[in-house]
Design a protein around this motif. Structure first.
Motif, mmCIF file in Angstrom:
data_model
loop_
_atom_site.group_PDB
_atom_site.id
_atom_site.type_symbol
_atom_site.label_atom_id
_atom_site.label_comp_id
_atom_site.label_asym_id
_atom_site.label_seq_id
_atom_site.Cartn_x
_atom_site.Cartn_y
_atom_site.Cartn_z
ATOM 1 N N ALA A 33 6.791 22.747 -23.765
ATOM 2 C CA ALA A 33 5.700 21.860 -23.353
ATOM 3 C C ALA A 33 6.135 20.391 -23.386
ATOM 4 O O ALA A 33 5.808 19.594 -22.495
ATOM 5 C CB ALA A 33 4.479 22.079 -24.242
ATOM 6 N N GLU A 34 6.891 20.028 -24.436
ATOM 7 C CA GLU A 34 7.381 18.657 -24.531
ATOM 8 C C GLU A 34 8.343 18.337 -23.403
ATOM 9 O O GLU A 34 8.308 17.238 -22.811
ATOM 10 C CB GLU A 34 8.062 18.440 -25.883
ATOM 11 N N GLU A 36 8.380 19.802 -20.479
ATOM 12 C CA GLU A 36 7.603 19.748 -19.240
ATOM 13 C C GLU A 36 6.865 18.412 -19.136
ATOM 14 O O GLU A 36 6.815 17.789 -18.060
ATOM 15 C CB GLU A 36 6.608 20.915 -19.224
ATOM 16 N N ARG A 37 6.289 17.888 -20.230
ATOM 17 C CA ARG A 37 5.572 16.616 -20.230
ATOM 18 C C ARG A 37 6.516 15.470 -19.887
ATOM 19 O O ARG A 37 6.174 14.552 -19.131
ATOM 20 C CB ARG A 37 4.919 16.402 -21.597
ATOM 21 N N GLU A 38 7.724 15.553 -20.441
ATOM 22 C CA GLU A 38 8.710 14.505 -20.166
ATOM 23 C C GLU A 38 9.107 14.482 -18.697
ATOM 24 O O GLU A 38 9.229 13.409 -18.059
ATOM 25 C CB GLU A 38 9.955 14.715 -21.044
ATOM 26 N N ARG A 40 7.300 15.612 -16.152
ATOM 27 C CA ARG A 40 6.163 15.167 -15.330
ATOM 28 C C ARG A 40 6.030 13.657 -15.386
ATOM 29 O O ARG A 40 5.647 13.021 -14.393
ATOM 30 C CB ARG A 40 4.874 15.823 -15.815
#
Length: 881
Positions: A33-34, A36-38, A40
């Motif tokens: 998730a981290e 993926e957030r980075e 995005r």
């Protein structure tokens, strides 16, 4: 965090796999998730960021497996490996059974022989501070360790500053009188502090107190544990009772403990103080005692030797007639007990180690072949994600299963071999080897077995692992295991077989040399006819036969009665029969020869006139003694050739006179004859100068009867004993045996025989294993070259060419192995020189015989696969490929 949570956190990962998986999934989800957030945040779409984060993070299943490998060792994988290993062995029973049996053989023999070495050489003697106990004796030109005289001992005990205690012991025999009659029993006379010096505590009663060994002391005795059981019913009230020994009453004051073992007197039933001095002990020149001393704290053996050597030098100046050339000798007591068997035991241990090495080489070769046939399996497992550590663990587990099974069988085999070898050792030898009582599976043998098992596990686990680590994965996927195994086995398997052949040659040469040594020992020139000759030992009571005329009357009556037996050809008496020892010696001086106080030591034998003819000794010149030459006539002697050559070189000794160092008139005796040398000492001892005196002129209460018969000498032994006891029921009769039995049961013959059979057994097993190994190499090579052989034969190759091709390969392996082995065997045999008799370490006949036997056996083993190769049908071979 409460206590329960803390406890759960301390539980190993292997017991909370589910919780670990959940936590790991949460951790991996968080990191994805981290990521993926980075991504995005960098402008990527939701779908593209999710895909890129998954690619960056990697295969979740693979990460999960790696995490388990790093974080914790999983019990379930152990059980998986064990189940897989057992399944592999069940699917390949031939491999498993063969490997286990080979290791059982190697381990069983090695641990059993190590048990003997441990009991003899490693375990301390069963005494208090045994490293401080020394065997103390005198030293002369002929004897590096000679007996002490009683006068010298008393001076050494009084003057030395190195020993806290210095005691002596000597052998003796008693006539035990009981309700069933008179029986000879072995005993020991010891000084008063003997048992205290050894640190021995009595089971019952007490030992000897200071001063109880003086001539005026009371007649007391200590019983051995076995005598207490056998003769006194293990009664605890035996202390204080009386026992009649040789016509005198002795009071029992103590009983030795069960574990007491003193090798020089292990057969002794009764232990008594020295008390009165014998005729020998009245003379400083007569040596009949052995010493044992305990070093003072801080004193070394070398310092003690220097101390006693100084005392000996002082006594030599003070008593030049009796002590010239007499020095001191000190060795550890353990060396006295086991020193003569050390080279034998080390030789056997070396043989067992070589046999174990062959077993390990055979098992290693089996593992290598098995690993080669599993290359494709390992490559596939690696391609599917199995790590090298995971596959190594599998191999180690399989090796562990084999090693555990082999260890269990090896320990059982070792226990059986120990028991068998102990039972095979005759009682006459067991008497002198007290350490044999400790030969069993103990802590030391368990450690040795564990070490061998560990090495076997590492061998069986590391061999395939090291081999597979040298190959590339794609080689395993691209090549069939059969072709790969063929190429590799032609390289490595051949080398292992050469090692086996080398070891087999070394063992075969050792066995051959020991066997030839035993043959030479049993066929050594004795100087008399050993066939049809029976002997028995006799003890006459010193109270009943105290006067010379009483002893002479007894001698004549024995000869008359025994001569009348059916089948008896002649009868003779002697103080010592041949093949016993170079002992009971005399110091002589020759009338008319220069003399400077030297000790001219010769064997002295008191014999009846018919004794030398009974032996069929060869008279060289002069005459033998006659029956009327008794104490009333001038003393006469017969000498052997060695004495004549040494003291009368180039001259006729007949008529010459011999006496003691002072040439006392009563000691003078005239030489009347010379006989060919008779081997008085052991089979492996040198022949000493010897003099034969008339037993009618020099009587003895201890003597032997020698009987020559026309018939089987074994049949007359019970009759002989019966007649001797009828002459006088109070006579002690023992040790009845034929001369051939005495030769076969002598210490030298038994030790050589024991070593020969054991090393021979090792050699036979090594021969079988090495030949089987060679057969396996050639047979496997032929099976992998079936296509090649078929092509050759299809192109016109004759059967003889195929034979030649296969036999050439076997011939080279055999030639290299045997040639290298002969070189190693010569070097190894040099270390065996102390146990060989009449055979050189480089005996050409033995080396040639071993080369022929092993070469012939190897080529014969290779002929079978060669014959199979020559019978290949080309069409079938090509069709099969």
């Amino acid at each position: 965090m409460n206590r329960w949570t803390a406890f759960l956190n301390r539980i190993p990962m292997v017991f909370r796999r589910g919780r670990f998986r959940n936590e790991l999934d949460e951790e991996m989800g968080f990191h994805r998730a981290e990521a993926e957030r980075e991504l995005r945040a960098q402008g990527m779409s939701v779908e593209a960021a999710r895909r890129a984060a998954a690619i960056r993070f990697g295969n979740p299943a693979h990460v999960r497996e790696q995490s388990h490998e790093v974080v914790g060792f999983r019990v379930e994988t152990v059980f998986q490996d064990l189940r897989f290993a057992v399944r592999q062995l069940r699917n390949n029973p031939g491999f498993g059974v063969t490997a286990i049996l080979i290791l059982v053989l190697g381990m069983g023999v090695s641990v059993a022989i190590f048990g003997f070495v441990d009991a003899a050489l490693l375990q301390p003697l069963p005494y208090a501070a045994p490293d401080r106990l020394m065997a103390v004796d005198e030293r002369s030109a002929n004897w590096p360790h000679s007996n002490l005289s009683r006068a010298d001992y008393e001076d050494w005990k009084r003057m030395n500053r190195s020993f806290s205690a210095l005691e002596v012991y000597t052998g003796t025999g008693y006539l035990l009188r009981s309700s069933s009659g008179t029986e000879p029993v072995p005993g020991r006379r010891v000084s008063a502090g003997f048992f205290d010096t050894l640190g021995t505590r009595m089971l019952l009663g007490r030992g000897f107190r200071p001063g109880e060994d003086r001539p005026e002391g009371a007649k007391i005795v200590v019983l051995s544990y076995g005598t207490w059981l056998k003769r006194f019913g293990a009664r605890r009230d035996v202390v204080g009772q009386s026992v009649n020994l040789s016509g005198a009453d002795y009071t029992i004051v103590g009983v030795l403990p069960r574990d007491f073992a003193f090798a020089p007197g292990r057969d002794s039933e009764f232990w008594s103080p020295l008390l009165s001095k014998s005729q020998c002990e009245l003379r400083r020149s007569c040596h009949n005692l052995d010493g044992v001393g305990r070093l003072r704290d801080g004193v070394t053996m070398q310092q003690a030797l220097a101390d006693l050597s100084g005392i000996a030098a002082q006594l030599e100046r003070q008593y030049p007639g009796s002590n010239q050339g007499q020095g001191a000798s000190i060795i550890p007591l353990a060396e006295l007990i086991v020193g003569y068997v050390r080279p034998i035991l080390l030789t056997l241990l070396a043989g067992a180690a070589l046999l174990l090495m062959i077993a390990c080489v055979n098992v290693a070769s089996l593992m290598l072949v098995r690993a080669e046939t599993r290359r494709r399996e390992m490559a596939v497992r690696g391609a599917l994600g199995a790590t090298p550590a995971r596959m190594m663990r599998q191999f180690v587990t399989e090796g562990l299963v084999l090693a555990v099974a082999a260890s269990a069988g090896g320990l059982l085999a070792a226990a059986g071999i120990m028991r068998l070898l102990r039972d095979l050792i005759p009682k006459s030898v067991m008497v002198h080897l007290p350490f044999l009582d400790n030969v069993r599976l103990n802590a030391h043998t368990w450690i040795a077995a564990a070490a061998i098992a560990l090495c076997a596990t590492l061998l069986m686990g590391a061999t395939p692992t090291l081999r597979l680590s040298l190959q590339r994965m794609r080689d395993g996927l691209s090549e069939g295991g059969r072709t790969a195994a063929s190429r590799f086995w032609q390289r490595m398997g051949a080398n292992l077989v050469v090692v086996e052949l080398v070891i087999a040659v070394v063992l075969l040469v050792g066995a051959g040399l020991l066997g030839k040594s035993l043959y030479r020992l049993l066929h050594v020139e004795t100087g008399f006819d050993v066939s049809h000759l029976a002997t028995a030992q006799v003890i006459a009571s010193e109270t009943m036969y105290a006067k010379p005329e009483q002893k002479i009357a007894l001698y004549r009556e024995i000869q008359r009665r025994v001569s009348a037996l059916p089948g008896v050809q002649s009868v003779g008496l002697a103080s010592d029969v041949p093949l016993q020892c170079n002992c009971d010696t005399d110091w002589i001086r020759i009338v008319g020869k220069p003399f400077h106080g030297e000790h001219n030591e010769v064997n002295q034998r008191d014999v009846s006139p018919a004794y030398l003819p009974t032996l069929k000794a060869r008279l060289i010149r002069g005459r033998l003694m006659t029956g009327d030459e008794d104490a009333s006539k001038p003393s006469v002697i017969v000498i052997n050739q060695t004495l004549a050559r040494k003291y009368f070189p180039g001259e006729d000794p007949i008529g010459q006179k011999i006496g003691n160092g002072a040439l006392d008139p009563n000691s003078l005796r005239q030489i009347i004859g010379v006989v060919a040398d008779i081997r008085e000492g052991g089979l492996d001892n040198d022949i000493w100068p010897a003099e034969y005196k008339s037993i009618y002129q020099d009587q003895d209460n201890y003597f032997a009867v020698a009987v020559r018969t026309y018939q089987d000498e074994k049949a007359i032994l019970p009759v002989l004993v019966d007649v001797l006891r009828k002459v006088d029921p109070n006579l002690g009769v023992y040790g009845e045996a034929t001369m051939l039995q005495q030769m076969d049961s002598s210490q030298a013959a038994l030790i050589h025989s024991f070593s020969t059979w054991l090393v021979g057994g090792f050699a036979v097993m090594a021969l079988v294993l090495s030949v089987v190994g060679l057969y396996g190499v050639i047979a496997y090579s032929v099976s992998q070259r079936t296509r090649e052989i078929g092509v050759r034969m299809a192109l016109g190759a004759q059967r003889g060419t195929v034979y030649q091709m296969v036999m050439r390969q076997a011939g080279w392996l055999t030639l290299i192995g045997v040639g290298t082995g002969l070189g190693c065997a010569i070097g190894t045999s040099m270390l065996m020189r102390d146990v060989l008799f009449g055979v050189a370490a480089w005996d050409v006949q033995t080396l040639a015989a071993v080369a022929a036997i092993l070469g012939g056996a190897s080529l014969l083993a290779s002929f079978l696969p060669a014959m199979r190769a020559a019978s290949v049908n080309p069409c079938d071979a090509l069709r099969a490929e």
